[in-house]
Scaffold this active site. Structure first.
Site, mmCIF file in Angstrom:
data_model
loop_
_atom_site.group_PDB
_atom_site.id
_atom_site.type_symbol
_atom_site.label_atom_id
_atom_site.label_comp_id
_atom_site.label_asym_id
_atom_site.label_seq_id
_atom_site.Cartn_x
_atom_site.Cartn_y
_atom_site.Cartn_z
ATOM 1 N N CYS A 1 38.201 15.692 45.093
ATOM 2 C CA CYS A 1 36.693 15.661 45.614
ATOM 3 C C CYS A 1 36.260 15.059 46.828
ATOM 4 O O CYS A 1 35.260 15.007 47.201
ATOM 5 C CB CYS A 1 36.206 14.790 44.333
ATOM 6 S SG CYS A 1 36.268 15.594 42.646
ATOM 7 N N THR B 1 45.442 38.704 39.678
ATOM 8 C CA THR B 1 46.558 38.719 40.448
ATOM 9 C C THR B 1 46.328 37.530 41.609
ATOM 10 O O THR B 1 45.383 37.331 42.141
ATOM 11 C CB THR B 1 47.000 40.066 41.324
ATOM 12 O OG1 THR B 1 47.073 41.042 40.356
ATOM 13 C CG2 THR B 1 48.547 39.667 41.732
ATOM 14 N N GLY C 1 51.688 44.893 38.555
ATOM 15 C CA GLY C 1 51.066 44.707 37.301
ATOM 16 C C GLY C 1 49.588 45.320 37.104
ATOM 17 O O GLY C 1 48.899 45.936 38.128
ATOM 18 N N TYR C 2 49.275 45.660 35.938
ATOM 19 C CA TYR C 2 47.885 46.038 35.755
ATOM 20 C C TYR C 2 47.459 47.517 36.321
ATOM 21 O O TYR C 2 46.717 47.467 37.265
ATOM 22 C CB TYR C 2 46.807 44.810 36.116
ATOM 23 C CG TYR C 2 46.722 43.704 35.152
ATOM 24 C CD1 TYR C 2 46.307 43.626 33.945
ATOM 25 C CD2 TYR C 2 47.318 42.712 36.042
ATOM 26 C CE1 TYR C 2 46.548 42.275 33.223
ATOM 27 C CE2 TYR C 2 47.475 41.391 35.253
ATOM 28 C CZ TYR C 2 47.049 41.439 33.997
ATOM 29 O OH TYR C 2 46.949 40.223 33.447
ATOM 30 N N CYS D 1 27.530 17.011 43.352
ATOM 31 C CA CYS D 1 28.472 17.445 42.178
ATOM 32 C C CYS D 1 28.019 16.461 41.108
ATOM 33 O O CYS D 1 28.250 15.227 40.956
ATOM 34 C CB CYS D 1 29.856 17.531 42.526
ATOM 35 S SG CYS D 1 30.744 18.118 40.915
ATOM 36 N N TRP E 1 43.417 40.455 55.017
ATOM 37 C CA TRP E 1 42.109 41.441 54.835
ATOM 38 C C TRP E 1 40.849 40.977 55.130
ATOM 39 O O TRP E 1 39.779 41.494 55.281
ATOM 40 C CB TRP E 1 41.951 41.812 53.417
ATOM 41 C CG TRP E 1 41.881 40.954 52.395
ATOM 42 C CD1 TRP E 1 40.941 39.843 52.074
ATOM 43 C CD2 TRP E 1 43.181 40.189 51.722
ATOM 44 N NE1 TRP E 1 41.483 38.743 51.032
ATOM 45 C CE2 TRP E 1 43.077 38.869 50.977
ATOM 46 C CE3 TRP E 1 44.511 40.715 51.680
ATOM 47 C CZ2 TRP E 1 43.890 38.321 50.493
ATOM 48 C CZ3 TRP E 1 45.539 40.109 50.929
ATOM 49 C CH2 TRP E 1 45.268 38.920 50.173
ATOM 50 N N SER F 1 48.772 41.537 29.250
ATOM 51 C CA SER F 1 47.516 40.424 29.071
ATOM 52 C C SER F 1 47.121 40.528 27.795
ATOM 53 O O SER F 1 46.508 39.176 27.492
ATOM 54 C CB SER F 1 46.222 41.215 29.753
ATOM 55 O OG SER F 1 45.937 42.406 29.126
ATOM 56 N N TYR G 1 31.785 42.513 39.475
ATOM 57 C CA TYR G 1 32.139 41.687 40.415
ATOM 58 C C TYR G 1 32.851 42.252 41.702
ATOM 59 O O TYR G 1 32.508 41.728 43.040
ATOM 60 C CB TYR G 1 33.476 40.694 39.879
ATOM 61 C CG TYR G 1 34.339 40.125 41.080
ATOM 62 C CD1 TYR G 1 33.635 38.860 41.442
ATOM 63 C CD2 TYR G 1 35.354 40.721 41.707
ATOM 64 C CE1 TYR G 1 34.385 38.456 42.688
ATOM 65 C CE2 TYR G 1 36.173 39.922 42.596
ATOM 66 C CZ TYR G 1 35.511 38.833 43.077
ATOM 67 O OH TYR G 1 36.311 38.216 44.095
ATOM 68 N N CYS H 1 38.461 22.277 44.843
ATOM 69 C CA CYS H 1 37.881 22.200 43.703
ATOM 70 C C CYS H 1 38.823 23.024 42.592
ATOM 71 O O CYS H 1 38.484 23.903 42.052
ATOM 72 C CB CYS H 1 36.378 22.975 43.606
ATOM 73 S SG CYS H 1 35.638 22.409 42.074
ATOM 74 N N GLU I 1 40.270 43.481 47.281
ATOM 75 C CA GLU I 1 39.682 43.198 46.064
ATOM 76 C C GLU I 1 40.042 43.938 44.791
ATOM 77 O O GLU I 1 40.274 43.323 43.763
ATOM 78 C CB GLU I 1 38.020 43.341 45.992
ATOM 79 C CG GLU I 1 37.247 42.537 46.965
ATOM 80 C CD GLU I 1 37.360 41.043 46.523
ATOM 81 O OE1 GLU I 1 37.698 40.558 45.505
ATOM 82 O OE2 GLU I 1 37.241 40.260 47.502
ATOM 83 N N ASP J 1 34.006 34.923 40.587
ATOM 84 C CA ASP J 1 35.305 35.031 40.134
ATOM 85 C C ASP J 1 35.660 33.687 39.570
ATOM 86 O O ASP J 1 34.621 32.933 39.399
ATOM 87 C CB ASP J 1 36.085 35.460 41.275
ATOM 88 C CG ASP J 1 36.412 34.486 42.142
ATOM 89 O OD1 ASP J 1 35.840 33.155 42.121
ATOM 90 O OD2 ASP J 1 37.323 34.422 43.183
#
Length: 369
Positions: A214, A60, A98-99, A223, A32, A309, A137, A207, A54, A155
């Site tokens: 790092c 997920t 799901g969801y 950082c 995508w 959930s 979001y 990260c 999104e 996120d």
């Protein structure tokens, strides 16, 4: 070390420039996404594909979404095609992801784009927020990635990067407002979509929650968590409350000709609008609690376990063979040749596996997790 005379704006610009340079070299390839090289060549992201990805990626993983995204875009290549799709067909393609409220919102959103916006997605965060199923979001992500609005996209990956970069020790979720403000401070006016995707990629590949690499991080010099040896401890999270356990029953009736009794669940509540086995009120939707048809029900001796959930579910599965002329109080019989277990949500697929095993081995006792 940084020049102490640098302004916050200069520091933010340098952080974003280094992050984008890293992204230009290491951007993940996704079905995508329009990569940085194509963006420089003038290729624009398709808002439909950005929005669809999104919605699918909410709660997920990328790995889980890839195959679903390909199937959806092959079958419904644009928002108009999705808006015209049958609800049951979309829900069947969604099964296993799901969801399921996301799938219902997907259809509502597509139809709103067609009916209210002439088939074109709103191009701003505020405009996108008017679509069903689009929260802060998702609106920010689509606005930034598809339309280059300098919206702040936050996120879980971005929260982690920002918490470490600025050494935010307040536990999540209380830290969210502060993390959003800090993320906004380093969001550039130029290439905000690439910046958002770079932040996500950095959190997913460098990260990471455990053992961040790092030494490869383009933001390492700035950082604060790394400087103070706290990178593995941040972001902190408040302790989660234990999930409650709910119990219920599913009834699986097989007619003499092999047809199976299924029902479409109510639009509201868990697994709303999905096809499934009649059951008790385990989702607390106020539905019926009696068997869907008079029969000599027998226990399979198997417990289906599934986790949602916010609760764990334990279901007993009862099985019955009914006469050809039997009339159910709810639901309808689906001919065996038209029955596709893959079109059921995961918990209902588990129950079918139990029933199928019980038919083959009537005295079998097991637990299916």
């Amino acid at each position: 070390m940084r020049d102490t005379e640098e302004s916050p704006e200069e520091v933010a610009a340098d952080i974003s420039a280094r992050l984008l340079g890293w992204y230009d070299r290491h951007a993940r390839e996704m079905p995508w996404r329009v990569g940085p090289a194509d963006r420089r060549a003038g290729v624009r992201p398709d808002p439909y594909r950005v929005w669809l990805s999104e919605i699918m990626l909410q709660q997920t993983t990328v790995a889980a979404v890839r195959s679903y995204f390909r199937r959806f875009t092959e079958r419904w290549p644009d928002v108009g095609a999705l808006a015209a799709a049958e609800d049951a067909e979309v829900m069947a393609e969604w099964a296993g992801l799901g969801y399921y409220a996301r799938a219902r919102n997907l259809l509502r959103g597509a139809r709103a784009v067609v009916a209210d916006h002439g088939g074109r997605f709103p191009e701003t965060r505020d405009g996108l927020l008017t679509l069903p199923g689009v929260g802060p979001y998702t609106a920010a992500a689509v606005a930034a990635i598809a339309f280059d609005e300098p919206a702040t996209v936050v996120d879980g990956n971005v929260e982690r990067v920002v918490a470490r970069l600025f050494r935010v020790e307040t536990p999540l979720p209380a830290a969210k407002p502060a993390l959003t403000r800090l993320a906004a401070a380093i969001t550039p006016q130029e290439r905000p979509g690439d910046h958002a995707q770079a932040m996500m990629d950095l959190g997913a590949t460098i990260c990471t929650p455990r053992k961040p690499v790092c030494s490869l991080c383009p933001l390492g010099p700035d950082c604060a968590a790394r400087r103070d040896g706290l990178e593995a401890e941040l972001p902190r999270k408040a302790p989660k409350a234990a999930k409650p356990v709910r119990e219920g029953t599913l009834w699986i009736a097989v007619r003499a000709d092999g047809a199976l009794l299924l029902e479409t669940r109510p639009e509201t509540g868990m697994l709303g609008g999905m096809l499934g086995w009649p059951g008790t009120d385990w989702d607390r939707s106020g539905g019926p609690t009696d068997p869907p048809i008079a029969a000599d029900w027998r226990a399979t001796g198997v417990e289906v376990r599934h986790t949602f959930s916010h609760f764990h579910l334990r279901l007993s599965v009862l099985l019955a063979e009914v006469a050809q002329e039997a009339v159910p109080a709810r639901g309808s019989f689906v001919p065996h040749e038209r029955f596709r277990p893959s079109s059921l949500p995961t918990v209902m697929q588990k129950a079918w596996n139990v029933a199928a095993a019980a038919i083959r081995h009537p005295r079998g006792e097991a637990r299916l997790d």
